[in-house]
Scaffold this active site. Structure first.
Site, PDB file in Angstrom:
ATOM      1  N   GLU A 139       0.820  -1.199   0.000  1.00 53.07           N
ATOM      2  CA  GLU A 139       0.000   0.000   0.000  1.00 53.07           C
ATOM      3  C   GLU A 139       0.862   1.261   0.000  1.00 53.07           C
ATOM      4  OE1 GLU A 139      -4.274   0.290   1.829  1.00 53.07           O
ATOM      5  OE2 GLU A 139      -2.788   0.609   3.405  1.00 53.07           O
ATOM      6  N   GLU A 142       2.493   1.678  -3.416  1.00 53.83           N
ATOM      7  CA  GLU A 142       1.474   2.093  -4.385  1.00 53.83           C
ATOM      8  C   GLU A 142       1.197   3.584  -4.243  1.00 53.83           C
ATOM      9  OE1 GLU A 142      -3.139   1.032  -5.688  1.00 53.83           O
ATOM     10  OE2 GLU A 142      -2.165  -0.103  -4.079  1.00 53.83           O
ATOM     11  N   CYS A 169      -7.989  -2.133   3.621  1.00 50.81           N
ATOM     12  CA  CYS A 169      -7.876  -3.284   4.529  1.00 50.81           C
ATOM     13  C   CYS A 169      -9.123  -3.547   5.354  1.00 50.81           C
ATOM     14  CB  CYS A 169      -6.657  -3.130   5.433  1.00 50.81           C
ATOM     15  SG  CYS A 169      -6.527  -1.538   6.229  1.00 50.81           S
ATOM     16  N   SER A 189      -6.786   1.475  -2.675  1.00 45.20           N
ATOM     17  CA  SER A 189      -5.562   0.704  -2.881  1.00 45.20           C
ATOM     18  C   SER A 189      -5.912  -0.669  -3.445  1.00 45.20           C
ATOM     19  CB  SER A 189      -4.821   0.540  -1.551  1.00 45.20           C
ATOM     20  OG  SER A 189      -3.793  -0.423  -1.661  1.00 45.20           O
ATOM     21  N   LYS A 228     -15.178  -9.839   8.224  1.00 46.63           N
ATOM     22  CA  LYS A 228     -14.116 -10.697   7.700  1.00 46.63           C
ATOM     23  C   LYS A 228     -14.667 -12.042   7.226  1.00 46.63           C
ATOM     24  CE  LYS A 228     -10.395  -8.173   8.186  1.00 46.63           C
ATOM     25  NZ  LYS A 228      -9.549  -7.831   7.011  1.00 46.63           N
ATOM     26  N   GLU A 231     -15.684 -11.357   3.776  1.00 45.36           N
ATOM     27  CA  GLU A 231     -14.485 -11.122   2.958  1.00 45.36           C
ATOM     28  C   GLU A 231     -13.838 -12.446   2.552  1.00 45.36           C
ATOM     29  OE1 GLU A 231     -10.365  -8.483   3.112  1.00 45.36           O
ATOM     30  OE2 GLU A 231     -11.173  -9.296   4.970  1.00 45.36           O
ATOM     31  N   GLU A 236     -13.158 -14.469  -5.380  1.00 49.19           N
ATOM     32  CA  GLU A 236     -11.939 -14.060  -6.091  1.00 49.19           C
ATOM     33  C   GLU A 236     -10.669 -14.313  -5.288  1.00 49.19           C
ATOM     34  OE1 GLU A 236     -13.620  -9.994  -4.559  1.00 49.19           O
ATOM     35  OE2 GLU A 236     -14.367 -11.994  -5.078  1.00 49.19           O
ATOM     36  N   CYS A 386     -10.604  -1.452  14.525  1.00 45.44           N
ATOM     37  CA  CYS A 386     -10.884  -2.879  14.717  1.00 45.44           C
ATOM     38  C   CYS A 386     -11.067  -3.260  16.174  1.00 45.44           C
ATOM     39  CB  CYS A 386      -9.744  -3.711  14.124  1.00 45.44           C
ATOM     40  SG  CYS A 386      -9.381  -3.338  12.398  1.00 45.44           S
TER      41      CYS A 386
END
Length: 399
Positions: A139, A142, A169, A189, A228, A231, A236, A386
Site C-alpha cells: 500500500e 502504491e 484493509c 488501494s 471478515k 471477505e 476471487e 478494529c
C-alpha cells in the site's frame, strides 16, 4: 465452497432473530441504512443487499437479539480431520480476548492466546502482523507511485490511479464503497487486507516452504470483525487455486472454543509464541487495530521511499485519536533524483483518517467538487477501528 460461505454471500453475516424488541438501537448505528422497520416495536429486518456485515448492530443491541452466522462447525470438523489446520490472529484480538475470561480491558493476552490455540489442536499458529507488514509495503509503495505520477516523474505515467488513495484493509468500508461509490473504486488501494494477504501467502509461499500441498491446508483466521467472514467467502480470493482463508471466527467464538474445550485460560502459558516465518513482524502491524494505525504505518513506508530517511517521529500523533475525521500534513524532503525529476525539493503529503464509514461522505463530496486536499485517506468502518469491531466481546447490561 461450503454451505456456510454460500449462505454468508447470499444472506450476509448478521441477522435479527424473532425475539427482536424493536427498540431501534440497531437502526441508529447502521452505517448503510440496511435495517428496515415495519413499525414501532415490530421485529426489524436486515437487508443483505445493503448490509456491510460489520456487526455494529450486533454489539449495540441491548437485548442480544442480533446474531451472526458461525463457521465454528467447519473449523471443528477441520481440526478433527486430516487437514493441516493453520490459524492466524489479528492484533486487536489479543487486546480483547481477556475480557471474555474476566481480565481487565486492554490486557495483552497474546502469549496465553497462542498457547490456547495449540491446545485446541491447530497445527500452525501465526500472527497476522506478518500479513500487515506485507500490506504496509504494498500500500505504501502504491501510494509512492501515485505521488510520483502526480509530480510528473518519468516512468510513472501508467501508475494505477489518481490521488487520493484510500486504504483497502477494512472489508466493511470496501463493501460500502462498492455499494455506494463504484465510480470511485480506482481510488482504493489494490492491496488485499492483512488477513487475506497472509492467507494467500500461507497457501503459496508458506506451503512451498513447508513442503505442503495447498489442498491439504485448512486456513483459519481469528478476527475482531464479523465482516471478515464475508471477505473470506468472496470467490476471487483463491491465489493457490483454493480459498486463501477457509474460515473466520471472531474473538467471541475463539473464547467459546476455549471454554468448550475445558481449557483454563488463566492457567495457560503466557509465553506462547507464533510459528516462524509467517509469525514474525516488524511491529508496525500491531497498531492496525486503532484508527490511524494503518495510516501511520503506511506513512513511514512512503516517507522512507521518497526521502531515503526514516520518519523521525516515534508516533504521528495527528492521525491518532477519536475524532470522526482527522487531518495531518507530513512534509517529505525528496531524494535528490526524485527532486530533480519532479522539479521540487519537498512534497507536503496531506492525509485524512476517517473513523466510521458514514463519515467518509464528506471526503467523497470534496473529491466530486474538485476541492479534495488529501493524498491518502484511511477509512475504518467501526468507530475507533478494529478494537471496536463487531466480533469483539460484548457487555450487555440488559438481557
Amino acid at each position: 465452497m461450503s454451505d456456510i460461505r454460500e449462505a454468508i454471500l447470499k444472506e450476509g453475516v448478521v441477522f435479527i432473530n424473532d425475539q427482536c424488541k424493536g427498540c431501534d438501537d440497531c437502526v441508529k448505528v447502521c452505517p448503510n441504512d440496511a435495517i428496515t422497520v415495519a413499525g414501532l416495536g415490530t421485529k426489524h429486518v436486515i437487508d443483505p443487499e445493503k448490509c456491510l456485515s460489520c456487526g455494529q448492530c450486533l454489539i449495540t443491541c441491548p437485548f442480544a437479539r442480533i446474531e451472526e452466522k458461525s463457521m465454528l462447525d467447519d473449523v471443528r470438523a477441520a481440526l478433527a480431520g486430516d487437514k493441516i489446520v493453520m490459524v492466524q490472529e489479528a492484533p486487536a484480538v489479543r487486546a480483547a480476548l481477556g475480557v471474555e475470561f474476566g481480565l481487565p480491558e486492554g490486557t495483552d493476552t497474546e502469549g496465553k492466546m497462542l498457547s490456547a490455540m495449540r491446545e485446541l489442536g491447530f497445527d500452525k499458529v501465526y500472527d497476522t502482523v506478518f500479513g500487515a507488514d506485507l500490506t504496509i509495503m504494498e500500500e505504501g509503495h502504491e501510494l509512492v507511485a501515485r505521488i510520483l505520477k502526480s509530480l510528473g516523474v518519468k516512468g510513472y505515467e501508467d501508475a494505477e490511479a489518481e490521488l487520493p488513495q484510500f486504504t483497502s484493509c477494512c472489508p466493511g468500508w470496501v463493501r460500502y464503497a462498492e455499494l455506494n461509490h463504484s465510480d470511485m473504486l480506482a481510488h482504493l488501494s489494490t492491496a488485499k487486507s492483512p488477513m487475506m494477504m497472509h492467507g494467500a501467502i500461507m497457501k503459496t509461499y508458506g506451503a512451498e516452504q513447508l513442503g505442503i500441498d495447498p489442498a491439504d491446508i485448512y486456513s483459519v483466521a481469528v478476527m475482531p470483525c464479523t465482516a471478515k467472514k464475508r471477505e473470506c467467502s468472496r470467490p476471487e480470493f483463491v491465489s493457490s487455486g483454493y480459498p486463501d482463508v477457509d474460515a473466520v471466527i471472531t474473538t467471541r467464538e475463539l473464547a467459546q472454543m476455549i471454554r468448550d474445550a475445558g481449557i483454563d485460560f488463566e492457567m495457560l502459558d503466557e509465553n506462547g509464541k507464533a510459528d516462524s516465518v509467517m509469525g514474525e513482524g516488524t511491529g508496525a502491524g500491531v497498531i492496525f487495530g486503532n484508527t490511524g494505525g494503518v495510516m501511520e504505518a503506511a506513512l513511514r513506508t512512503a516517507y522512507k521511499a521518497l526521502s531515503g530517511k526514516e520518519l523521525e517521529q516515534i508516533e504521528v500523533h495527528a492521525v491518532r485519536g477519536e475524532d470522526s475525521v482527522r487531518e495531518a500534513t507530513v512534509s517529505i524532503p525528496l531524494k535528490a533524483e526524485i527532486a530533480e525529476a519532479a522539479g521540487v525539493d519537498t512534497f507536503d503529503l496531506n492525509v485524512a483518517v476517517v473513523s466510521g464509514t458514514a463519515n467518509v461522505e464528506t471526503v467523497f463530496d470534496k473529491i466530486e467538487s474538485g476541492s479534495c486536499p488529501y493524498h491518502f485517506v484511511e477509512v475504518m468502518n467501526c468507530p475507533g477501528g478494529c478494537v471496536n469491531g463487531g466480533g469483539q466481546p460484548i457487555n450487555h447490561t440488559i438481557l
